[in-house]
Design a protein around this motif. Structure first.
Motif, short mmCIF file in Angstrom:
data_model
loop_
_atom_site.label_atom_id
_atom_site.label_comp_id
_atom_site.label_asym_id
_atom_site.label_seq_id
_atom_site.Cartn_x
_atom_site.Cartn_y
_atom_site.Cartn_z
N MET B 229 5.55 7.08 20.19
CA MET B 229 6.66 7.94 20.58
C MET B 229 7.98 7.45 19.99
O MET B 229 8.23 6.25 19.91
N SER B 230 8.78 8.41 19.56
CA SER B 230 10.13 8.09 19.10
C SER B 230 11.05 9.22 19.49
O SER B 230 10.72 10.39 19.28
N LYS B 231 12.14 8.92 20.09
CA LYS B 231 13.15 9.91 20.51
C LYS B 231 12.53 11.08 21.26
O LYS B 231 12.85 12.25 20.99
N GLY B 232 11.64 10.80 22.18
CA GLY B 232 11.11 11.84 23.04
C GLY B 232 9.95 12.62 22.46
O GLY B 232 9.42 13.51 23.12
N GLU B 233 9.55 12.30 21.23
CA GLU B 233 8.45 13.06 20.64
C GLU B 233 7.31 12.13 20.23
O GLU B 233 7.54 10.96 19.91
N ILE B 234 6.11 12.69 20.22
CA ILE B 234 4.99 11.94 19.69
C ILE B 234 5.00 12.11 18.18
O ILE B 234 4.90 13.23 17.68
N VAL B 235 5.17 11.02 17.45
CA VAL B 235 5.26 11.14 16.00
C VAL B 235 3.93 10.85 15.33
O VAL B 235 3.72 11.19 14.17
N GLU B 236 3.02 10.21 16.06
CA GLU B 236 1.76 9.86 15.44
C GLU B 236 0.73 9.57 16.53
O GLU B 236 1.07 9.09 17.60
N ALA B 237 -0.53 9.91 16.26
CA ALA B 237 -1.59 9.61 17.21
C ALA B 237 -2.85 9.24 16.46
O ALA B 237 -3.10 9.73 15.36
N GLY B 238 -3.65 8.35 17.01
CA GLY B 238 -4.89 7.96 16.35
C GLY B 238 -5.44 6.69 16.96
O GLY B 238 -5.01 6.27 18.04
N THR B 239 -6.41 6.07 16.26
CA THR B 239 -6.90 4.79 16.74
C THR B 239 -5.92 3.71 16.28
O THR B 239 -5.21 3.90 15.28
N PRO B 240 -5.89 2.58 16.98
CA PRO B 240 -4.96 1.52 16.57
C PRO B 240 -5.16 1.12 15.11
O PRO B 240 -4.19 0.86 14.39
N ARG B 241 -6.41 1.07 14.67
CA ARG B 241 -6.69 0.65 13.29
C ARG B 241 -6.10 1.64 12.28
O ARG B 241 -5.43 1.27 11.34
N ASP B 242 -6.34 2.94 12.55
CA ASP B 242 -5.77 3.99 11.70
C ASP B 242 -4.27 3.86 11.60
O ASP B 242 -3.68 3.90 10.52
N ILE B 243 -3.66 3.76 12.76
CA ILE B 243 -2.20 3.74 12.81
C ILE B 243 -1.68 2.51 12.07
O ILE B 243 -0.72 2.60 11.31
N TYR B 244 -2.33 1.37 12.29
CA TYR B 244 -1.82 0.14 11.68
C TYR B 244 -1.94 0.18 10.16
O TYR B 244 -1.03 -0.20 9.46
N HIS B 245 -3.08 0.68 9.68
CA HIS B 245 -3.30 0.63 8.23
C HIS B 245 -2.83 1.88 7.49
O HIS B 245 -2.50 1.80 6.32
N ASN B 246 -2.83 3.03 8.15
CA ASN B 246 -2.46 4.27 7.46
C ASN B 246 -1.37 5.04 8.19
O ASN B 246 -1.50 6.24 8.40
N ALA B 247 -0.34 4.36 8.58
CA ALA B 247 0.71 5.06 9.30
C ALA B 247 1.33 6.11 8.39
O ALA B 247 1.61 5.84 7.23
N GLN B 248 1.49 7.34 8.93
CA GLN B 248 2.04 8.42 8.14
C GLN B 248 3.54 8.56 8.34
O GLN B 248 4.30 8.76 7.42
#
Lengths: 314, 537
Positions: B229-248
């Motif tokens: 979450m950033s500034k009240g919105e969900i900016v990204e969702a996924g598994t921790p591994r996805d998020i850590y390695h392929n953050a969009q």
């Protein structure tokens, strides 16, 4: 606990001695005294020599430190001296006048607490914001009302206009209603103010959210979690307000014509009846000390953290 | 995902404040299944706790106002059910634990009363509740359960309080446990224990766990899925591994980039002259030993980190050196002169040379003083720079040096964010041109991205101005990035010391090893490896 008590009793003794000394010095510093006021009256037709004799009789000619020592010694033995004006010992004077005042003051305090509690809860729970604001501003109004004016207005309205409370041959209960209300309102106001603020503050505490997250009902949260935490500052103020209660009693008794400590205080002041005033000051000081000791003993029952010796949490 | 245990759909909440409406959360959707752990990751002010508070119906309304959305549990929309229905679900079906259990436990009731209350508030008999409470207190690892029942919150340590809070939450065997920053106020080793306990309990009961956190390490350790979450919105969702390695999303990438403990390790310049030396410093408070024979030395330009958990004596060490606290025995030599026996005048001069930056800038900056007054006060005390024009120019220069606009000089502390406030505190320290700055947990109250910026600022000051740092911290990642030498303290004693690389790569003392093992890695793969490696021990 015993250590606390011992040290508090020591402190109390020092406070009482200081109160005694300060009031003694102040009363001595006043120009004239009760003997002059009573016997210099031209109607009595006393010569200056005769007045001087009377002064010797009362011990008023002795050096000030001898008088101080004598008075203190007599006080320690429980003898408060003679009232010049009434011509009787002070002790029986207090004995007859203390009970009505105690009754008035304690009833006044109880009623004040009830009014304050009711007002604070109403101001916290009222369904509309404007009503809450209105109720929250009431205490400020109540503080601003002078006791003597309030007393007179209450007599005017309830006794003369509405004829709800008789003032001629009232029963014991009826005679107390208006004085108690008069005395309690100015005490209730600061109590209500503190309680409102403290309820407000406690309601924002994180543990209140926890209680709500537990599924406790509103009444449950308010009664068990908020109120007990909000009581502590109120208790402290209640101790301080004891002085207010005494001052209020003086005016209330005068307005309603009740014979009590307040009444004899008022008379003693106008006649500079030193012995009576001295006794009343000490009595008031004892009252203060006892009330505040009581507050200190009750506080840890409300908040157990106060039982922890300082530094133990480090 | 309509068969989720709990589902939040398009939730929007506004806060009506004096300065206008704030959109606290906008169109937030997440869900959690039985036996699953969902992490809601965000920094302060991101609105990460708001949706959970809406689930529990503990948002204060006003100022909060639910603009739209649905919260589905067991086929009903919790935003539409009656207060009574919602109340009956709270605690029984959905329970919550919070950060900083001291302020979240009522100080005037025993812990036992509050745990039992979870059941009595729902009308269960007290004796049954008591039996269940005893069972759970034992289960969360409190030694003497019977005695614990009768104690008050302040009589427990932070870790114990959190365990008790967990016991309380589990009293009615809820389907869902929401944990709001459950380990943030705790030491790393305690954090590891509490997270492990949560995982065990989840395995036993099959409950869904919603974990709100700012810490990537916690996410890597425990979460199955994560929403950022950033500034009240969900900016990204996924598994921790996805998020850590392929953050969009750029925000997620920034957050991951700011995670401490990944930079190159500094080397010590051994030839620099000695600046500060303590010899066998001792300090006790009654029975409690805060410092025991603490000897260390610090050279010019060095950044020496003092690491340890709460109660290890690291803050007392700093305060003793500055004589904010009187040491019982020992010496502290500043350029060869003993600070502890120095007379008042020399001490004043020394105080100019050694400055301190404290943990909480909200408390260490006087709210009634403007930034100009805060920074220039030291010049008044030390009778420096009488010329007002010069002062103003220097304040402007200092503000620029810490990355703030010069026109901020007229503002007051409450007009700044936490990170900006800490920069002001640093500018204040720099005003007296100190040779040593003692940072007491100076970045621990800050969000990770701000933390990274402040660390970079301190590093820059060290390189450009040659200032030395005594850096007191509990966060090993930050220490690894900033310090060239590390001293590890435990119960008032130094248990290990050495260059940063040696401490992190080859710790010798078991306590240091334990600290490092408990430190969570933001990379889920790394964290999984460490967990496996650490498991048998």
């Amino acid at each position: 606990m015993t250590r606390l008590l011992v040290s508090r009793i020591g402190q109390a003794a020092i406070v009482l001695l200081l109160a005694f000394t300060a009031s003694f010095l102040l009363l001595q510093a006043l120009p004239g005294d009760a003997i002059l006021i009573k016997y210099q009256n031209p109607e009595m037709g006393l010569t200056p020599e005769q007045i001087a004799e009377i002064r010797v009789l009362y011990g008023a000619d002795a050096p000030i430190w001898v008088q101080y020592g004598n008075t203190l010694w007599n006080f320690l033995q429980g003898s408060f001296g003679y009232s010049v004006q009434a011509g009787v010992p002070v002790n029986p004077l207090l004995a007859t006048n203390l009970p009505p005042t105690l009754r008035l003051a304690s009833l006044g305090l109880v009623v004040a607490v009830i009014i304050a509690g009711a007002l604070a809860f109403a101001a916290t729970l009222a369904p509309f914001a404007w009503l809450r604001n209105l109720l929250q501003s009431l205490p400020a109004l109540m503080i601003s009302v002078p006791v003597f004016w309030l007393g007179i207005m209450l007599i005017q309205i309830f006794s003369f206009r509405l004829r709800l409370v008789p003032i001629i041959n009232p029963s014991e209960f009826q005679a107390l209603i208006l004085p108690v209300v008069t005395l309690s309102l100015p005490i209730a106001a600061p109590l209500a103010q503190i309680l409102i603020r403290s309820l407000d503050e406690v309601q924002t505490q994180p543990f209140v959210s926890v209680a709500r997250a537990k599924g406790a009902s509103r009444a449950w949260v308010l009664w068990r979690h908020v109120l007990r935490n909000a009581l502590l500052p109120v208790l402290t103020i209640a101790g301080v307000l004891f002085g207010e209660l005494l001052a209020g009693a003086v005016v209330t008794e005068t307005v309603f014509g009740i014979n009590g400590l307040g009444r004899i205080t008022e008379q003693a002041v106008s006649n500079q009846d030193t012995a009576v005033l001295q006794a009343i000051v000490i009595l008031a000081a004892v009252g203060f000390v006892l009330i505040n000791l009581l507050v200190d003993l009750v506080a840890p029952l409300i908040d157990p953290r106060l039982n922890t010796p300082i530094g133990a949490s480090a | 995902m309509s068969n989720a245990l709990l589902e939040v759909r398009n939730l929007s909440v506004d806060f009506h404040t004096a300065r206008g409406t704030v959109h606290a959360v906008k169109n937030v959707s997440w869900s959690v299944n039985r036996g699953e752990t969902l992490a809601i990751l965000g920094e302060s002010g991101s609105g990460k706790s708001v949706s959970a508070s809406a689930v529990m119906n503990i948002l204060d309304m006003p100022p909060a106002h639910i603009v739209g959305g649905e919260i589905f549990y067991d086929g009903q929309d919790l935003l539409k059910v009656s207060y009574e229905t919602h109340r009956a679900l709270n605690g029984k079906k959905i329970a919550m634990i919070f950060q900083d259990p001291l302020s979240h436990l009522n100080p005037v009731y025993t812990v036992g009363w509050q745990i039992v209350e979870m059941m009595t508030a729902h009308g269960r008999p007290a004796d049954m509740a008591r039996a269940r409470a005893l069972e759970l207190i034992k289960r969360v690892g409190i030694a003497d359960a019977e005695a614990a029942l009768h104690k008050y919150p302040h009589q427990f340590s932070g870790g114990q309080r959190q365990r008790l809070m967990i016991a309380m939450a589990l009293m009615l065997k809820p389907d869902i446990l929401i944990a709001d920053e459950p380990t943030t106020a705790l030491d790393v080793t305690i954090q590891a224990d509490v997270l492990a306990l949560l995982k065990e309990l989840q395995a036993e009961t099959g409950m869904g766990l919603v974990l709100i956190t700012h810490d990537l390490g916690v996410v890597a350790e425990i979460a199955d899925r994560v929403v950022v979450m950033s500034k009240g919105e969900i900016v990204e969702a996924g598994t921790p591994r996805d998020i850590y390695h392929n953050a969009q999303h750029p925000y997620t990438r920034q957050l991951i980039g700011a995670a401490p403990g990944k930079g190159t390790i500094k080397l010590l310049d051994a030839d620099a002259p000695l600046l500060l030396e303590t010899r066998k410093l001792c300090k006790t408070y009654g029975e409690f030993t805060a410092l025991k024979d603490v000897s260390l030395s610090l050279h010019r330009g060095q950044s020496l980190a003092v690491v340890g958990e709460s109660g290890s004596g690291k803050s007392t060490l700093a305060r003793s050196i500055l004589r904010l606290e009187a040491a019982d025995s020992g010496e502290a030599l500043w350029k060869g002169r003993n600070l502890l026996t120095m007379n008042a005048r020399d001490l004043l001069g020394m105080r100019r040379e050694i400055q301190m930056v404290f943990q909480d800038p909200t408390q260490s900056l006087n709210p009634r003083m403007s930034v100009y007054q805060l920074i220039s006060e030291g010049w008044d005390i030390h009778r420096l720079m009488p010329d007002k024009a010069k002062r103003q120019a220097r304040v402007a220069e200092l503000l620029e040096q810490v990355g703030l606009a010069p026109e901020y000089a007229a503002r007051y502390p409450h007009q700044f964010s936490g990170g900006q406030r800490q920069r002001i505190a640093i500018a204040r320290a720099l005003a007296l041109e100190p040779e040593l700055i003692i940072c007491d947990e100076a970045v621990s109250a800050l969000d990770v991205s701000i933390q990274a910026q402040v660390i970079a600022l301190l590093d820059d000051l060290r390189a450009r101005l040659g200032i030395s740092f005594l850096f007191i911290a509990h966060d090993l990642g930050v220490v690894r990035d900033f310090a060239d030498t590390v001293v590890v303290m435990k119960a008032g004693e130094i248990v290990e010391r050495g260059p940063t690389a040696q401490i992190f790569d080859a710790p010798r003392h078991p306590y240091t090893q334990r600290l490092l093992a408990a430190n969570l890695d933001p990379d889920p793969d790394m964290q999984a490896q460490r967990r496996l490696a650490g498991a048998p021990a």
